[in-house]
Structures are given as structure tokens and as C-alpha cells.
Enzyme design. Structure first.
Site, PDB file in Angstrom:
ATOM      1  NE  ARG A 170      -3.586  -2.508   0.344  1.00 24.94           N
ATOM      2  CZ  ARG A 170      -3.181  -3.645  -0.224  1.00 24.94           C
ATOM      3  NH1 ARG A 170      -2.115  -3.676  -1.007  1.00 24.94           N
ATOM      4  NH2 ARG A 170      -3.854  -4.751  -0.039  1.00 24.94           N
ATOM      5  CB  SER A 219      -8.098  -1.622   5.546  1.00 25.40           C
ATOM      6  OG  SER A 219      -8.684  -2.890   5.417  1.00 25.40           O
ATOM      7  CD  GLU A 289      -4.922   0.201   3.189  1.00 18.92           C
ATOM      8  OE1 GLU A 289      -4.665  -0.758   3.956  1.00 18.92           O
ATOM      9  OE2 GLU A 289      -5.650   0.101   2.187  1.00 18.92           O
TER      10      GLU A 289
HETATM   11  C1  LIG Z   1     -15.314  -0.623   0.841  1.00 22.74           C
HETATM   12  C2  LIG Z   1     -13.866  -0.433   0.489  1.00 22.74           C
HETATM   13  C3  LIG Z   1     -13.054  -1.541   0.277  1.00 22.74           C
HETATM   14  C4  LIG Z   1     -11.708  -1.371  -0.044  1.00 22.74           C
HETATM   15  N1  LIG Z   1     -10.935  -2.482  -0.264  1.00 22.74           N
HETATM   16  C5  LIG Z   1      -9.639  -2.335  -0.611  1.00 22.74           C
HETATM   17  C6  LIG Z   1      -8.813  -3.485  -0.875  1.00 22.74           C
HETATM   18  O1  LIG Z   1      -9.245  -4.612  -0.810  1.00 22.74           O
HETATM   19  N2  LIG Z   1      -7.521  -3.270  -1.212  1.00 22.74           N
HETATM   20  C7  LIG Z   1      -6.993  -2.018  -1.318  1.00 22.74           C
HETATM   21  O2  LIG Z   1      -5.808  -1.885  -1.659  1.00 22.74           O
HETATM   22  N3  LIG Z   1      -7.741  -0.921  -1.059  1.00 22.74           N
HETATM   23  C8  LIG Z   1      -9.038  -1.045  -0.712  1.00 22.74           C
HETATM   24  N4  LIG Z   1      -9.800   0.068  -0.462  1.00 22.74           N
HETATM   25  C9  LIG Z   1      -9.157   1.399  -0.481  1.00 22.74           C
HETATM   26  C10 LIG Z   1      -9.215   2.124  -1.841  1.00 22.74           C
HETATM   27  O3  LIG Z   1     -10.337   1.718  -2.588  1.00 22.74           O
HETATM   28  C11 LIG Z   1      -7.955   1.889  -2.675  1.00 22.74           C
HETATM   29  O4  LIG Z   1      -6.811   2.361  -1.997  1.00 22.74           O
HETATM   30  C12 LIG Z   1      -8.040   2.608  -4.036  1.00 22.74           C
HETATM   31  O5  LIG Z   1      -6.989   2.166  -4.845  1.00 22.74           O
HETATM   32  C13 LIG Z   1      -7.971   4.130  -3.911  1.00 22.74           C
HETATM   33  O6  LIG Z   1      -8.263   4.677  -5.186  1.00 22.74           O
HETATM   34  P1  LIG Z   1      -8.928   6.111  -5.322  1.00 22.74           P
HETATM   35  O7  LIG Z   1      -8.983   6.431  -6.764  1.00 22.74           O
HETATM   36  O8  LIG Z   1     -10.210   6.157  -4.579  1.00 22.74           O
HETATM   37  O9  LIG Z   1      -7.835   6.996  -4.616  1.00 22.74           O
HETATM   38  P2  LIG Z   1      -8.066   8.272  -3.664  1.00 22.74           P
HETATM   39  O10 LIG Z   1      -8.700   7.832  -2.392  1.00 22.74           O
HETATM   40  O11 LIG Z   1      -8.747   9.352  -4.420  1.00 22.74           O
HETATM   41  O12 LIG Z   1      -6.557   8.692  -3.394  1.00 22.74           O
HETATM   42  C14 LIG Z   1      -5.724   7.858  -2.613  1.00 22.74           C
HETATM   43  C15 LIG Z   1      -4.292   8.430  -2.658  1.00 22.74           C
HETATM   44  O13 LIG Z   1      -3.790   8.352  -3.991  1.00 22.74           O
HETATM   45  C16 LIG Z   1      -3.431   9.645  -4.476  1.00 22.74           C
HETATM   46  N5  LIG Z   1      -3.807   9.691  -5.885  1.00 22.74           N
HETATM   47  C17 LIG Z   1      -5.046   9.574  -6.405  1.00 22.74           C
HETATM   48  N6  LIG Z   1      -4.995   9.617  -7.741  1.00 22.74           N
HETATM   49  C18 LIG Z   1      -3.691   9.766  -8.082  1.00 22.74           C
HETATM   50  C19 LIG Z   1      -2.989   9.856  -9.317  1.00 22.74           C
HETATM   51  N7  LIG Z   1      -3.623   9.833 -10.497  1.00 22.74           N
HETATM   52  N8  LIG Z   1      -1.632   9.983  -9.294  1.00 22.74           N
HETATM   53  C20 LIG Z   1      -0.970  10.032  -8.110  1.00 22.74           C
HETATM   54  N9  LIG Z   1      -1.579   9.961  -6.893  1.00 22.74           N
HETATM   55  C21 LIG Z   1      -2.912   9.808  -6.893  1.00 22.74           C
HETATM   56  C22 LIG Z   1      -4.220  10.624  -3.626  1.00 22.74           C
HETATM   57  O14 LIG Z   1      -3.580  11.901  -3.566  1.00 22.74           O
HETATM   58  C23 LIG Z   1      -4.231   9.913  -2.285  1.00 22.74           C
HETATM   59  O15 LIG Z   1      -3.006  10.139  -1.603  1.00 22.74           O
HETATM   60  C24 LIG Z   1     -11.161  -0.073  -0.137  1.00 22.74           C
HETATM   61  C25 LIG Z   1     -11.976   1.047   0.069  1.00 22.74           C
HETATM   62  C26 LIG Z   1     -13.322   0.874   0.377  1.00 22.74           C
HETATM   63  C27 LIG Z   1     -14.193   2.091   0.582  1.00 22.74           C
END
Ligand SMILES: Cc1cc2nc3c(=O)[nH]c(=O)nc-3n(C[C@H](O)[C@H](O)[C@H](O)COP(=O)(O)OP(=O)(O)OC[C@H]3O[C@@H](n4cnc5c(N)ncnc54)[C@H](O)[C@@H]3O)c2cc1C
Length: 297
Positions: A170, A219, A289
């Protein structure tokens, strides 16, 4: 900050509420909020952005806690933008940063790629998944990356590989004022029936163990080496513990639920409380995380 709107085709807003751009549905306003129409438009925005401004990137907002005072720096949000998704030669998929993981998984099922199934049920965008090295069930997105494209402050696009970053659980470091705009991913095995079965199996597992119908960020804490954050939190009897509208999920102790009324400050206070309790009882310092962004109110 003065930007010439005539230069932009995307959506530029001032004092724009961010809560609806996160899965926790909390957080204040972005002083400047921008969603690009396409890559060319994003480049124009970056070139015209005053150099003294930091930038906050947002994908699906599924791994962030935005504080109630909002974000002063410009926020660039790729959700539902930069949406190209296509198959290329040699079993590779080209996917832009704003494509949702759900759409990528659906596409992978159509192509019959069972190895994509671990991503099923992870919300958010490809950009966010690359930044977080999203993963589940023993696999991670960077295991499938052939190359990525990044864009920097000057709007320059570079192709990079895994070797250009330090990738761990992560965590991805090595981005220097640049952000992910696309990836080439590989899932070599092809088996249409397996692809469907695996996605269904992983989605069922999630439904059974995670509170998916409630507002969360997944998480909150990373699992410590050889242990589970959820086990430690549960052993501190914190399941169901509340601060205001925020509570530790009864179903999965590493999830914090917003009952619909929570403020970011309540969620953050609960995060601190959990860390203190776990450290007091086990001596283990849980690492977030979730990424905490912005200013307190
Ligand atoms: C119900 C639920 C279940 C989940 N299960 C998992 C799981 O099983 N495994 C897991 O790994 N995660 C899980 N997550 C967490 C999350 O979905 C992941 O981390 C996902 O990859 C985040 O993507 P996002 O586009 O929403 O990022 P955001 O939440 O918008 O951003 C996360 C981080 O990435 C940065 N960021 C966003 N876009 C970019 C970009 N284009 N370039 C550089 N930096 C960027 C942001 O600045 C921030 O620091 C879960 C979340 C929820 C709500």
C-alpha cells in the site's frame, strides 16, 4: 489564484464541497477544484497553474480522509475523467487514470482474464490504485504493471516502469511532483469461465467480511507485519466504539463507519483513539493506510 477559464475545457470550481467526492462522505471545501476534460486540457491546466501552489490529486476518494476545513491547494480530480480503456497487443490493457477499477474488472471479465479478479470490489480509480498499490487476496496492481505514464508540473508526460519506483505494501514512492495518468497492465492467462467465477468468488468473500453497504474508506490501518490490524482492534474491545457519528464497524474492526452524520474530526479522533489503545495493549503502532488531507476546521 487567477486562471483564464478560456484556456480550460474541464470543470473548474471555487469553494467546492469535497465530501461527495469521497466514500466516507466527509470533508470541507476545495478552494480550487478541477476535473480535466482530457489529457490536453489537464496539460493546459498544469502549465497555467501558479508554481507556488502544491497540488492535491484525488481519484475516487476511497482511501482519503479530507478534514472539515477542506483543502487550500488546488485539487485535481480524475474521477470519471481520462477514461480511455482498451486492449493492446500482447495481452496488455491500456487504461487511463480516471477509469474506475470496477470498469477495468468488468472489461477483464469480458476479455476472460481471471488474474484481474483480485481487484473486484475495490472502489476508486486506476490512478488511485497505482498510487496506493491497491491489492487483495495475495495480489497487487503493481504485479501487473508493464509501464505507467506520469504527468508533471510542466505538463510533461513520461513513460516509467516499476524500476523507477519503490513499491511496497500500500505504498509507492519515487513520484516527484508527478502523477499517474495511465498504465499498461498485463493479465496473461485467458479463461472466460474462470474469470467470471473468480470475480464472483472474491466479491462474495468481500460481502461476507466487509460492511459494504455503509460509508467507509475500507481498511483504515495497514496490517502490521505477520498480524492483522482488525485482530488487534477487536482484541481491544473496540468494535462498535463510537465518537459522534463515527464508529468502529462490528463486522470488520479495521473499518470505521460514518453513520451519515460524522464529521471528519470525529473519524480522525477515533483513528487516534484506536492507535493509542492498540499501542497501549500490544505495543504495536498501527500505521494509517488512509491518507489524511487538508486542514482542521
Ligand atoms: C469498501 C472499500 C473496500 C476497499 N478495499 C480495498 C482493498 O481490498 N484493497 C486495497 O488496496 N484498497 C481497498 N480500499 C481502499 C481504496 O479503494 C484503494 O486504496 C483505491 O486504490 C484508492 O483509489 P482512489 O482512486 O479512490 O484513490 P483516492 O482515495 O482518491 O486517493 C488515494 C491516494 O492516492 C493519491 N492519488 C489519487 N490519484 C492519483 C494519481 N492519479 N496519481 C498520483 N496519486 C494519486 C491521492 O492523492 C491519495 O493520496 C477499499 C476502500 C473501500 C471504501
Amino acid at each position: 489564484m487567477k486562471l483564464d477559464p478560456a484556456l480550460l475545457r474541464g470543470e473548474f470550481k471555487e469553494n467546492h464541497l469535497l465530501a461527495n467526492y469521497t466514500t466516507w462522505k466527509v470533508g470541507g471545501e476545495a478552494r480550487y477544484f478541477y476535473q480535466p476534460a482530457d489529457l490536453q486540457d489537464l496539460t493546459a491546466f498544469l502549465i497555467n497553474l501558479p508554481r507556488n501552489k502544491d497540488i492535491v490529486w484525488l481519484g475516487g476518494g476511497s482511501n482519503v480522509l479530507i478534514r472539515d476545513g477542506g483543502i487550500k491547494d488546488p485539487v485535481i480530480c480524475l474521477r470519471n475523467k481520462l477514461g480511455v480503456l482498451k486492449q493492446e497487443e500482447n495481452a496488455t490493457i491500456y487504461v487511463q487514470g480516471g477509469v474506475s477499477i470496477a470498469r477495468l474488472v468488468q472489461y477483464g471479465v469480458q476479455l476472460g482474464l481471471p488474474e484481474i479478479a483480485f481487484l473486484a470490489g475495490i472502489p476508486g480509480t486506476i490512478g488511485g490504485a497505482l498510487a496506493m498499490n491497491a491489492g487483495a487476496y495475495g495480489d497487487e496492481i503493481w504485479n501487473h504493471v508493464i509501464s505507467v505514464e506520469t504527468i508533471n508540473r510542466n505538463g510533461e508526460i513520461k513513460t516509467k516502469t516499476k524500476a523507477d519506483f519503490s513499491i511496497s505494501y500500500r505504498e509507492v514512492s519515487g513520484l516527484n511532483q508527478e502523477w499517474f495518468i495511465s498504465a499498461r497492465l498485463i493479465f496473461p492467462q485467458v479463461d472466460k469461465e474462470q474469470a467470471k467465477l473468480k470475480v464472483r468468488e472474491f466479491l462474495n468473500k468481500r460481502c461476507q467480511s466487509q460492511p459494504l453497504s455503509e460509508l467507509s474508506c475500507g481498511s483504515v490501518f495497514k496490517n502490521p507485519p505477520n498480524d492483522y490490524a482488525a485482530r488487534l482492534i477487536e482484541a481491544c474491545n473496540l468494535k462498535g466504539h463510537k465518537i459522534g457519528g463515527a464508529r468502529v464497524s462490528e463486522k470488520h474492526a479495521n473499518f470505521i463507519i460514518n453513520d451519515g452524520t460524522a464529521k471528519a474530526v470525529e473519524i480522525e479522533s477515533l483513528i487516534t483513539l484506536i492507535k493509542n489503545e492498540v499501542q497501549g495493549k500490544f505495543g504495536t503502532l498501527l500505521e494509517n493506510e488512509v491518507r489524511i488531507l487538508g486542514e482542521a476546521k
